[in-house]
Design a protein around this motif. Structure first.
Motif, mmCIF file in Angstrom:
data_model
loop_
_atom_site.group_PDB
_atom_site.id
_atom_site.type_symbol
_atom_site.label_atom_id
_atom_site.label_comp_id
_atom_site.label_asym_id
_atom_site.label_seq_id
_atom_site.Cartn_x
_atom_site.Cartn_y
_atom_site.Cartn_z
ATOM 1 N N THR A 132 -13.563 2.327 -5.509
ATOM 2 C CA THR A 132 -12.548 3.189 -6.141
ATOM 3 C C THR A 132 -12.247 4.420 -5.299
ATOM 4 O OG1 THR A 132 -14.340 4.189 -7.431
ATOM 5 C CG2 THR A 132 -13.044 2.440 -8.495
ATOM 6 N N PRO A 157 -9.579 3.491 -0.910
ATOM 7 C CA PRO A 157 -8.378 2.640 -1.010
ATOM 8 C C PRO A 157 -8.094 1.859 0.264
ATOM 9 C CG PRO A 157 -7.783 4.966 -0.829
ATOM 10 C CD PRO A 157 -9.261 4.918 -1.046
ATOM 11 N N ASP A 158 -8.600 2.315 1.410
ATOM 12 C CA ASP A 158 -8.363 1.602 2.661
ATOM 13 C C ASP A 158 -9.068 0.247 2.676
ATOM 14 O OD1 ASP A 158 -7.072 1.709 5.225
ATOM 15 O OD2 ASP A 158 -9.092 1.787 6.111
ATOM 16 N N ASN A 200 -6.722 -5.897 -3.597
ATOM 17 C CA ASN A 200 -5.471 -5.727 -4.345
ATOM 18 C C ASN A 200 -4.376 -6.675 -3.866
ATOM 19 O OD1 ASN A 200 -6.498 -3.728 -5.994
ATOM 20 N ND2 ASN A 200 -5.822 -2.048 -4.663
ATOM 21 N N MET A 219 -10.017 -1.214 -0.494
ATOM 22 C CA MET A 219 -9.590 -1.843 -1.735
ATOM 23 C C MET A 219 -8.257 -2.557 -1.584
ATOM 24 S SD MET A 219 -10.660 -2.352 -4.785
ATOM 25 C CE MET A 219 -9.968 -3.037 -6.302
ATOM 26 N N LYS A 220 -7.476 -2.210 -0.547
ATOM 27 C CA LYS A 220 -6.158 -2.819 -0.366
ATOM 28 C C LYS A 220 -6.240 -4.327 -0.143
ATOM 29 C CE LYS A 220 -6.113 -1.704 4.588
ATOM 30 N NZ LYS A 220 -5.508 -0.836 5.623
ATOM 31 N N THR A 236 0.836 -1.200 0.000
ATOM 32 C CA THR A 236 0.000 0.000 0.000
ATOM 33 C C THR A 236 0.874 1.255 0.000
ATOM 34 O OG1 THR A 236 -0.108 0.115 2.423
ATOM 35 C CG2 THR A 236 -1.745 -1.269 1.304
ATOM 36 N N GLU A 237 0.220 2.422 -0.133
ATOM 37 C CA GLU A 237 0.952 3.693 -0.140
ATOM 38 C C GLU A 237 1.665 3.937 1.184
ATOM 39 O OE1 GLU A 237 -1.723 6.775 -1.173
ATOM 40 O OE2 GLU A 237 -1.994 6.103 -3.254
#
Length: 244
Positions: free
Chosen positions: A217, A220-221, A227, A223-224, A66-67
């Motif tokens: 979309t 992201p918290d 992914n 969606m990780k 993740t970021e």
């Protein structure tokens, strides 16, 4: 299916003990009397079954970072017992083989736990399932010995999950799957019907993860988790009691 070993051993021991009790009782009453001696000569017959199941998910991770520099892993550390009920149509092919069609419904739940590599964050998700199943099996039975007849089964099963899925679940599974099955059991001939305890192992062939999540979309918290997965396949252990 390594983490399922303990439950498989317990169920197998229970099945052997249960079938053995029936065999001993039947033979102690009168070892020379055959219950339902012509039951296996019918061209076809009907029946039904009830049973219990455990649902499992096997995850394959891809090492997604993740970021914030985290890598997440998913697992199902324990099993929750479920319930199943099926009808049965059995077509006799010859003295040893028969073709069995047993449509029904499986009810179950899976608790999936998510953790990052440092172990500082943990989350979990309950995945409830109500599955319409259509198993087709070939049954190979040994010669009958008094009032018992052990057998093996192998086949395939189409599965469709009709349970409603919430749109913003961290992990969202597909509804349909196709599974290969193998099992074993024992026909126990009682005076008025045939009782058949059976254990079946089911192995899914499809990737169950929905990788395209337009609903996440902007999140992201959540969606990780999707992914981080290459795929997830489902497996089942089913213990069934047939009445034929």
């Amino acid at each position: 299916m390594g983490k399922a070993n303990r439950i498989i051993y317990i169920i197998t021991a229970f099945l052997i003990a249960y079938a053995g009790t029936f065999c001993m009782c039947a033979q102690q009453r009168n070892d020379k009397v055959l219950n339902r001696p012509y039951a296996d000569l019918r061209r076809w017959h009907l029946g039904f079954s009830v049973g219990i199941n455990t649902l499992d998910l096997q995850f394959t991770h891809n090492g997604f970072i993740t970021e914030s520099g985290e890598t997440w892993f998913m697992e199902q550390p324990s099993f929750s017992p479920g319930f199943c009920v099926n009808g049965l149509f059995d077509l006799r092919l010859n003295n040893y083989f028969s073709l069995r069609l047993s449509p029904g419904m499986y009810f179950g739940n899976r608790v999936v736990k998510m953790r990052n590599t440092s172990g500082t964050e943990k989350e979990q998700q309950n995945i409830k399932s109500t599955m319409l199943v259509l198993p087709v099996d070939v049954k190979f039975a040994s010669l009958r010995y008094h009032n018992v007849r052990p057998y093996l089964t192998a086949g395939a099963m189409a599965v469709y999950d009709v349970a409603k899925k919430r749109n913003r679940d961290p992990i969202k599974l597909s509804s349909s799957d196709f599974m290969l099955t193998i099992g074993f059991g024992c026909d126990v001939y009682l005076p008025y019907f045939k009782f058949c305890p059976e254990i079946k192992f089911c192995f899914g062939l499809s990737d169950m993860v929905q990788h395209k999540r337009p609903d996440l979309t902007d999140d992201p918290d959540r969606m990780k988790f999707t992914n981080s997965l290459t795929k997830a396949t489902q497996q089942m252990v089913v213990m069934t009691f047939y009445f034929e």
